[in-house]
Design an enzyme around this catalytic site. Structure first.
Site, PDB file in Angstrom:
ATOM      1  N   ASP A  66      -2.093   5.131   7.523  1.00 13.16           N
ATOM      2  CA  ASP A  66      -3.443   5.910   7.731  1.00 13.16           C
ATOM      3  C   ASP A  66      -3.165   6.890   9.157  1.00 13.16           C
ATOM      4  O   ASP A  66      -3.262   6.458   9.888  1.00 13.16           O
ATOM      5  CB  ASP A  66      -4.610   5.349   8.033  1.00 13.16           C
ATOM      6  CG  ASP A  66      -5.911   6.139   8.397  1.00 13.16           C
ATOM      7  OD1 ASP A  66      -5.887   7.173   8.149  1.00 13.16           O
ATOM      8  OD2 ASP A  66      -6.581   5.295   9.110  1.00 13.16           O
ATOM      9  N   HIS A  94      -0.119  -2.496  -8.511  1.00  8.35           N
ATOM     10  CA  HIS A  94      -1.540  -2.699  -8.109  1.00  8.35           C
ATOM     11  C   HIS A  94      -2.712  -3.184  -8.970  1.00  8.35           C
ATOM     12  O   HIS A  94      -3.745  -3.147  -8.722  1.00  8.35           O
ATOM     13  CB  HIS A  94      -2.011  -1.288  -7.620  1.00  8.35           C
ATOM     14  CG  HIS A  94      -1.832  -0.238  -9.109  1.00  8.35           C
ATOM     15  ND1 HIS A  94      -0.748  -0.123  -9.638  1.00  8.35           N
ATOM     16  CD2 HIS A  94      -2.833   0.318  -9.538  1.00  8.35           C
ATOM     17  CE1 HIS A  94      -1.050   0.616 -10.657  1.00  8.35           C
ATOM     18  NE2 HIS A  94      -2.127   0.682 -10.734  1.00  8.35           N
ATOM     19  N   ASP A  95      -2.205  -3.775 -10.103  1.00  7.02           N
ATOM     20  CA  ASP A  95      -3.183  -4.168 -11.111  1.00  7.02           C
ATOM     21  C   ASP A  95      -3.057  -5.892 -11.182  1.00  7.02           C
ATOM     22  O   ASP A  95      -3.985  -6.301 -11.925  1.00  7.02           O
ATOM     23  CB  ASP A  95      -2.886  -3.801 -12.355  1.00  7.02           C
ATOM     24  CG  ASP A  95      -3.152  -2.145 -12.368  1.00  7.02           C
ATOM     25  OD1 ASP A  95      -3.997  -1.727 -11.787  1.00  7.02           O
ATOM     26  OD2 ASP A  95      -2.299  -1.323 -13.405  1.00  7.02           O
ATOM     27  N   ASP A 122      -2.970   7.994   3.886  1.00  6.39           N
ATOM     28  CA  ASP A 122      -2.715   9.593   3.596  1.00  6.39           C
ATOM     29  C   ASP A 122      -1.475   9.974   3.498  1.00  6.39           C
ATOM     30  O   ASP A 122      -0.507   9.204   3.798  1.00  6.39           O
ATOM     31  CB  ASP A 122      -3.970  10.200   4.568  1.00  6.39           C
ATOM     32  CG  ASP A 122      -3.367   9.841   5.932  1.00  6.39           C
ATOM     33  OD1 ASP A 122      -2.338   9.648   6.102  1.00  6.39           O
ATOM     34  OD2 ASP A 122      -4.492   9.518   6.878  1.00  6.39           O
ATOM     35  N   ASP A 175       0.491   6.926 -16.765  1.00  6.83           N
ATOM     36  CA  ASP A 175      -0.625   5.954 -16.739  1.00  6.83           C
ATOM     37  C   ASP A 175      -1.153   5.639 -18.271  1.00  6.83           C
ATOM     38  O   ASP A 175      -1.549   6.589 -19.135  1.00  6.83           O
ATOM     39  CB  ASP A 175      -1.689   6.375 -15.943  1.00  6.83           C
ATOM     40  CG  ASP A 175      -2.889   5.451 -15.864  1.00  6.83           C
ATOM     41  OD1 ASP A 175      -2.556   4.381 -15.121  1.00  6.83           O
ATOM     42  OD2 ASP A 175      -3.958   5.281 -16.300  1.00  6.83           O
ATOM     43  N   ASP A 190      -8.928   7.384   9.409  1.00  5.62           N
ATOM     44  CA  ASP A 190     -10.396   7.011   8.767  1.00  5.62           C
ATOM     45  C   ASP A 190     -10.167   6.076   8.016  1.00  5.62           C
ATOM     46  O   ASP A 190     -11.381   5.572   7.412  1.00  5.62           O
ATOM     47  CB  ASP A 190     -10.538   8.478   7.831  1.00  5.62           C
ATOM     48  CG  ASP A 190      -9.712   8.487   6.633  1.00  5.62           C
ATOM     49  OD1 ASP A 190      -8.601   7.834   6.775  1.00  5.62           O
ATOM     50  OD2 ASP A 190      -9.694   9.323   5.982  1.00  5.62           O
ATOM     51  N   ASP A 207       1.928   9.790 -10.151  1.00  2.00           N
ATOM     52  CA  ASP A 207       1.348   9.155 -11.450  1.00  2.00           C
ATOM     53  C   ASP A 207       0.411  10.083 -12.181  1.00  2.00           C
ATOM     54  O   ASP A 207      -0.128  10.966 -11.290  1.00  2.00           O
ATOM     55  CB  ASP A 207       0.234   8.238 -10.770  1.00  2.00           C
ATOM     56  CG  ASP A 207       0.181   6.876 -11.435  1.00  2.00           C
ATOM     57  OD1 ASP A 207      -0.026   6.807 -12.758  1.00  2.00           O
ATOM     58  OD2 ASP A 207       0.044   5.926 -10.584  1.00  2.00           O
ATOM     59  N   GLU A 216       3.676   3.342 -18.558  1.00  2.00           N
ATOM     60  CA  GLU A 216       3.056   1.984 -18.617  1.00  2.00           C
ATOM     61  C   GLU A 216       2.624   1.979 -20.086  1.00  2.00           C
ATOM     62  O   GLU A 216       1.917   2.316 -20.589  1.00  2.00           O
ATOM     63  CB  GLU A 216       1.530   2.245 -17.639  1.00  2.00           C
ATOM     64  CG  GLU A 216       1.081   0.667 -17.706  1.00  2.00           C
ATOM     65  CD  GLU A 216      -0.287   0.794 -17.169  1.00  2.00           C
ATOM     66  OE1 GLU A 216      -0.856  -0.140 -16.534  1.00  2.00           O
ATOM     67  OE2 GLU A 216      -0.848   1.920 -17.639  1.00  2.00           O
ATOM     68  N   ASN A 263      -4.616   9.844   9.862  1.00  2.73           N
ATOM     69  CA  ASN A 263      -5.892  10.462  10.560  1.00  2.73           C
ATOM     70  C   ASN A 263      -6.872   9.590  10.972  1.00  2.73           C
ATOM     71  O   ASN A 263      -7.889  10.133  11.588  1.00  2.73           O
ATOM     72  CB  ASN A 263      -6.229  11.640   9.761  1.00  2.73           C
ATOM     73  CG  ASN A 263      -7.159  10.957   8.520  1.00  2.73           C
ATOM     74  OD1 ASN A 263      -7.168   9.785   8.185  1.00  2.73           O
ATOM     75  ND2 ASN A 263      -7.908  11.837   7.462  1.00  2.73           N
TER      76      ASN A 263
HETATM   77  C1  GLC Z   1      -3.800   1.919 -15.450  1.00  2.23           C
HETATM   78  C2  GLC Z   1      -3.622   1.793 -14.032  1.00  2.23           C
HETATM   79  C3  GLC Z   1      -4.856   0.798 -13.403  1.00  2.23           C
HETATM   80  C4  GLC Z   1      -5.987   1.797 -13.863  1.00  2.23           C
HETATM   81  C5  GLC Z   1      -6.138   2.208 -15.203  1.00  2.23           C
HETATM   82  C6  GLC Z   1      -6.949   3.126 -15.712  1.00  2.23           C
HETATM   83  O1  GLC Z   1      -3.551   0.422 -16.119  1.00  2.23           O
HETATM   84  O2  GLC Z   1      -2.311   0.843 -13.460  1.00  2.23           O
HETATM   85  O3  GLC Z   1      -4.949   0.775 -11.950  1.00  2.23           O
HETATM   86  O4  GLC Z   1      -7.012   1.185 -13.587  1.00  2.23           O
HETATM   87  O5  GLC Z   1      -4.695   2.442 -15.797  1.00  2.23           O
HETATM   88  O6  GLC Z   1      -6.473   4.663 -15.363  1.00  2.23           O
END
Ligand code: GLC
Length: 560
Positions: free
Chosen positions: A28, A340-341, A36, A215, A32, A113, A277, A30
């Site tokens: 980060d 991240h999921d 970023d 995605d 906040d 992405d 994905e 800046n």
């Molecule tokens: C994919 C992403 C996930 C997101 C979902 C909807 O599975 O990895 O983080 O919530 O798509 O876009």
């Protein structure tokens, strides 16, 4: 070695290592409390400073940025409200251009992405589409009349919980959303939608991005008759979506046509990548079919084989073997441990019976990922040994996309794997460059010991291990492009496999538990082996194969 390996022209996305950045959580600049683009730019040297002998950087080949476009952030950017702009929280278009330039200077590619299954419900397209039944964009999303008594049009479910249909008063109709109700699905049967999205893609390719992570790329198309999805026999998943066979909402033939078109656009630009994905169930079938029958779909197809495996050699090998069998000869596998999921692997795997040694798991898992055949994708912080933050107070949870249903059959919030990167032991782990602002998610408390600064000066750190491993990989033809062959048929406590290329043979030994004899089912010809990396032997030691494996030993050897 197959003919295939010899004759191939190798691409950066086949030989390289990709690193996923979750921009809100990386750095980060800046102050906040939210990560970023300027923050990422300031931390680029950590990923790759352009010096192959660097003492501090990882030597990454490409970064993949989770979404950075304008978004109301219901799903942290996976709900885009303007495809051609950068979200204010992340910075400006100039910041992004600088990030691309600075990354390229260091020899790193930049992958964006691309969230095109759905938009945000705040996107102008949706606002217009929802305004009436006969506006110019009326058919840009999936609208259906209610069933008698106002009921939802069919039994389709949202991956994030509950029905996939939300009623819109203005139109007196329901719209479909695979994910949250703030993420309406686009109607990919509409040529105008395609045109608008393809135009967006060209926009970013023209700006020099090196490719896209697509995605949710297996659910773009849905059945035009809106037929009911059948129940999946015997399925008892916690997420009700997975208990339906997504026959009419996933992996439709039309979906493959869309990916072919995306591929054609990427190919027009030369050396770009599309990695997709291909979620959610039957991962291998789904993933390999997405390469296309003539190598005309995805370059790299993500499935969830390691995330869904227990930390057990037999299961892990089975996943690799399946992928080896199913990946078409012209295509290339890819693997990841974390994203991240899902919970981070060191959190997922600590409960197994042999997991008395998390450090050992971290080293073995890293070695597995970086020495099997395929492109490895790292998730930020994995290289430190970051674990899930399991004690985030309820009021600080940020994953607003996953909804609670009355039955509770939904995926759990994903915040634990998204906490700020741990840079040093200053306030908030140096996430906001020493400023004491409260980050958007709390930093994991283990940051005082577990952070980049401390790890860089500790020869026994997981980071140090990753850095060595990445270097070994970069200098090894066999590890980058060689074939993969296991030496054990049914491994239950250790893995032993070879990577073989024209000029090199590498042997990988991963012991998942206590001391044991090293035996193989496949004979290994007598030779001298040089240690490339080990948590037991000193580098460059010459061995005439050891007959024992030490507890949790991880050793990578090269035939000399
Ligand atoms: C994919 C992403 C996930 C997101 C979902 C909807 O599975 O990895 O983080 O919530 O798509 O876009």
């Amino acid at each position: 070695m197959s003919e295939n390996i010899k004759s191939r022209e190798w691409k950066w996305w086949e030989t390289g290592v990709v690193y996923q950045i979750y921009p809100l959580s990386f750095a980060d600049a800046n102050g906040d409390g939210k990560g970023d683009l300027q923050g990422i730019i300031q931390r680029l040297d950590y990923l790759n400073d352009g010096n192959p002998n660097s003492k501090t950087s990882l030597g990454i080949d490409a970064i993949w940025l989770s979404p950075i476009n304008k978004s109301p952030m219901v799903d942290n950017g996976y709900d885009i409200s303007d495809y051609k702009s950068i979200g204010k929280v992340f910075g400006t278009l100039e910041d992004f251009e600088l990030l691309v330039e600075e990354s390229h200077k260091r020899g790193m590619k930049v992958v964006m992405d691309l969230v095109i299954n759905h938009t945000s419900n705040q996107h102008d397209w949706f606002i217009e589409s929802a305004s009436s039944k006969d506006n110019p964009k009326a058919d840009w999303y999936l609208w259906q009349d209610p069933e008698p008594k106002g009921k939802v049009p069919n039994n389709w479910l949202s991956y994030f919980g509950g029905t996939a249909w939300t009623f819109n008063e203005q139109r007196g109709q329901y719209y479909y959303h695979t994910f949250n109700k703030h993420q309406p699905d686009l109607n990919w049967r509409n040529p105008e939608v395609k045109k608008a999205i393809y135009d967006t893609i060209r926009y970013w390719l023209d700006k020099g991005v090196d490719g896209f992570r697509l995605d949710a790329s297996s659910v773009y198309s849905k059945d035009k008759y809106y037929r009911y999805n059948p129940v999946k026999f015997g399925a008892t998943d916690k997420n009700a979506y997975n208990n339906q066979d997504q026959l009419y909402t996933k992996n439709l033939p039309e979906n493959h046509q869309i990916i072919r078109e995306l591929r054609q656009i990427a190919d027009e630009y030369g050396d770009r990548v599309i990695m997709g994905e291909t979620f959610i169930d039957s991962p291998l079938y789904d993933s390999t079919i997405f390469y296309g029958f003539n190598n005309d779909e995805l370059h790299l197809a993500f499935a969830f084989e390691f995330p869904f495996s227990p930390w057990y050699p037999g299961y892990l090998q089975r996943e690799i073997e399946k992928k080896e069998l199913l990946t078409p000869a012209d295509n290339w596998p890819t693997y990841f441990l974390d994203n991240h999921d899902i919970p981070r692997h060191l959190s997922r795997w600590v409960e197994c019976s042999l997991c008395t040694n998390p450090e050992g798991i971290a080293q073995a898992a890293a070695t597995l990922l970086l020495t099997i055949r395929g492109t490895p994708v790292l998730y930020y912080g994995q290289e430190l040994g970051m674990v899930n933050h399991v004690e985030i107070p309820e009021e600080q949870l940020q994953d607003k996309a996953v909804v609670k249903t009355s039955t509770g059959e939904t995926p759990p919030p994903r915040d634990g794997a998204r906490t700020p990167m741990q840079w040093d032991d200053s306030a908030n782990a140096g996430f906001s460059f020493g400023k004491a602002v409260r980050p958007w998610l709390p930093v994991n408390e283990n940051y005082l010991e577990l952070n980049v600064k401390a790890a860089l000066s500790d020869k026994d750190s997981i980071l140090h291990f990753y850095r060595q491993l990445l270097k070994v990989r970069k200098n090894s033809e066999a590890l980058q492009i060689g074939s993969w062959r296991s030496l054990i048929y049914y491994p239950d406590e250790h893995l032993a496999y070879l990577r073989e290329s024209e000029n090199e043979t590498v042997l990988v030994l991963l012991n998942f538990s206590y001391e044991k004899d090293l035996t193989f089912d496949q004979p290994l010809e007598k030779a001298n082996w040089q240690v490339l990396l080990s948590n037991h032997w000193t580098r460059d030691t010459m061995l005439f194969l050891p007959d024992k494996l030490q507890p949790f030993e991880v050793t990578v050897l090269k035939k000399v």
